[in-house]
Design a protein around this motif. Sequence first.
Motif, PDB file in Angstrom:
ATOM      1  N   UNK A 158       0.818  -1.208   0.000  1.00  0.00           N
ATOM      2  CA  UNK A 158       0.000   0.000   0.000  1.00  0.00           C
ATOM      3  C   UNK A 158       0.854   1.263   0.000  1.00  0.00           C
ATOM      4  N   UNK A 159       2.183   1.106   0.122  1.00  0.00           N
ATOM      5  CA  UNK A 159       3.088   2.252   0.081  1.00  0.00           C
ATOM      6  C   UNK A 159       3.980   2.250  -1.155  1.00  0.00           C
ATOM      7  N   UNK A 160       4.227   1.083  -1.736  1.00  0.00           N
ATOM      8  CA  UNK A 160       5.127   0.999  -2.879  1.00  0.00           C
ATOM      9  C   UNK A 160       4.605  -0.023  -3.884  1.00  0.00           C
ATOM     10  N   UNK A 161       4.454   0.385  -5.132  1.00  0.00           N
ATOM     11  CA  UNK A 161       4.052  -0.536  -6.190  1.00  0.00           C
ATOM     12  C   UNK A 161       4.798  -0.178  -7.470  1.00  0.00           C
ATOM     13  N   UNK A 162       4.797  -1.102  -8.412  1.00  0.00           N
ATOM     14  CA  UNK A 162       5.370  -0.851  -9.735  1.00  0.00           C
ATOM     15  C   UNK A 162       4.318  -0.181 -10.610  1.00  0.00           C
ATOM     16  N   UNK A 163       4.747   0.672 -11.507  1.00  0.00           N
ATOM     17  CA  UNK A 163       3.793   1.400 -12.356  1.00  0.00           C
ATOM     18  C   UNK A 163       2.911   0.463 -13.175  1.00  0.00           C
ATOM     19  N   UNK A 189       3.681   8.530 -16.300  1.00  0.00           N
ATOM     20  CA  UNK A 189       2.940   8.167 -15.091  1.00  0.00           C
ATOM     21  C   UNK A 189       2.835   9.371 -14.163  1.00  0.00           C
ATOM     22  N   UNK A 190       3.938  10.125 -14.027  1.00  0.00           N
ATOM     23  CA  UNK A 190       3.906  11.322 -13.204  1.00  0.00           C
ATOM     24  C   UNK A 190       2.906  12.345 -13.708  1.00  0.00           C
ATOM     25  N   UNK A 191       2.875  12.538 -15.036  1.00  0.00           N
ATOM     26  CA  UNK A 191       1.934  13.493 -15.615  1.00  0.00           C
ATOM     27  C   UNK A 191       0.487  13.054 -15.397  1.00  0.00           C
ATOM     28  N   UNK A 192       0.223  11.767 -15.585  1.00  0.00           N
ATOM     29  CA  UNK A 192      -1.129  11.263 -15.410  1.00  0.00           C
ATOM     30  C   UNK A 192      -1.552  11.298 -13.934  1.00  0.00           C
ATOM     31  N   UNK A 193      -0.605  11.060 -13.028  1.00  0.00           N
ATOM     32  CA  UNK A 193      -0.905  11.179 -11.607  1.00  0.00           C
ATOM     33  C   UNK A 193      -1.271  12.620 -11.258  1.00  0.00           C
ATOM     34  N   UNK A 194      -0.526  13.570 -11.825  1.00  0.00           N
ATOM     35  CA  UNK A 194      -0.825  14.987 -11.599  1.00  0.00           C
ATOM     36  C   UNK A 194      -2.226  15.327 -12.096  1.00  0.00           C
ATOM     37  N   UNK A 195      -2.567  14.833 -13.286  1.00  0.00           N
ATOM     38  CA  UNK A 195      -3.897  15.084 -13.836  1.00  0.00           C
ATOM     39  C   UNK A 195      -4.986  14.422 -12.982  1.00  0.00           C
ATOM     40  N   UNK A 196      -4.615  13.341 -12.284  1.00  0.00           N
ATOM     41  CA  UNK A 196      -5.587  12.649 -11.428  1.00  0.00           C
ATOM     42  C   UNK A 196      -5.719  13.304 -10.060  1.00  0.00           C
ATOM     43  N   UNK A 197      -4.924  14.356  -9.807  1.00  0.00           N
ATOM     44  CA  UNK A 197      -5.055  15.072  -8.545  1.00  0.00           C
ATOM     45  C   UNK A 197      -4.043  14.703  -7.480  1.00  0.00           C
ATOM     46  N   UNK A 198      -2.967  14.017  -7.860  1.00  0.00           N
ATOM     47  CA  UNK A 198      -1.928  13.657  -6.900  1.00  0.00           C
ATOM     48  C   UNK A 198      -0.866  14.751  -6.847  1.00  0.00           C
ATOM     49  N   UNK A 199      -0.167  14.828  -5.717  1.00  0.00           N
ATOM     50  CA  UNK A 199       0.992  15.709  -5.546  1.00  0.00           C
ATOM     51  C   UNK A 199       2.223  14.873  -5.875  1.00  0.00           C
ATOM     52  N   UNK A 200       2.835  15.124  -7.043  1.00  0.00           N
ATOM     53  CA  UNK A 200       3.836  14.207  -7.600  1.00  0.00           C
ATOM     54  C   UNK A 200       5.233  14.803  -7.519  1.00  0.00           C
ATOM     55  N   UNK A 201       6.200  13.956  -7.172  1.00  0.00           N
ATOM     56  CA  UNK A 201       7.608  14.312  -7.242  1.00  0.00           C
ATOM     57  C   UNK A 201       8.345  13.230  -8.017  1.00  0.00           C
TER      58      UNK A 201
END
Length: 212
Positions: A158-163, A189-201
């Motif tokens: 629940x803390x680490x997974x593969x893309x 994946x980072x861009x899509x996470x951002x579009x999904x509302x995540x705070x991405x680094x």
Amino acid sequence: MAMSDVLVIGAGPFGLSISAHLRHRGVEHTIVGRPMDTWRAHMPLGLFLKSEPYGSTLSSATRGYDIATYSKLHGFDDYVDRIKPLSLERFLGYADWFTDQLVPDVRDVTVTSVTPDGGGFKVEFAEESPVLARQVIIATGLLPYTHIPGELSGLPSDLMTHSSAHRQLDQFSGRRVAVIGGGQSALQTGALLHEAGADVQIIVRRDEVRLE
């Protein structure tokens, strides 16, 4: 025990292309696998392919089975060979059409073992009786070789997974997510996470990130 001249394991872009060429040459063969399963089940929705649209065409021995022809036949007037990226949805539609036209006999079975047997190989399946093949072509793609660095492998799922484990990314909305890597998969994946509302680094081991 059934015998095949050639057995192709995997029904992604490479396996389908190999089968299309073998079929054109009249080489008796069997292709097994679930067509485009990695792309269909392990790529995030909203993905665009990195390659130019014309460069994502599956290989065939004759003309008329490229993405441009598929787009024309299906009324996709927005298709261009270069610059405009090809969506995952369009690529899968094209691959399904290619399969229907050139590789109609894919067997959706799972290989469990391949062992030498005389002058060929014995291939066993989870669902069917084994077969003998004089030659075996492995075209299983990259999914079986996904890698998680040892430093992270002990973290709970629940803390680490593969893309590749995430078809949908909206579950990360409102969460802070670190994406490790600087390649095409990590950046999209980072861009899509951002579009999904995540705070991405994005975390990479170099001074700058370049998508080439």
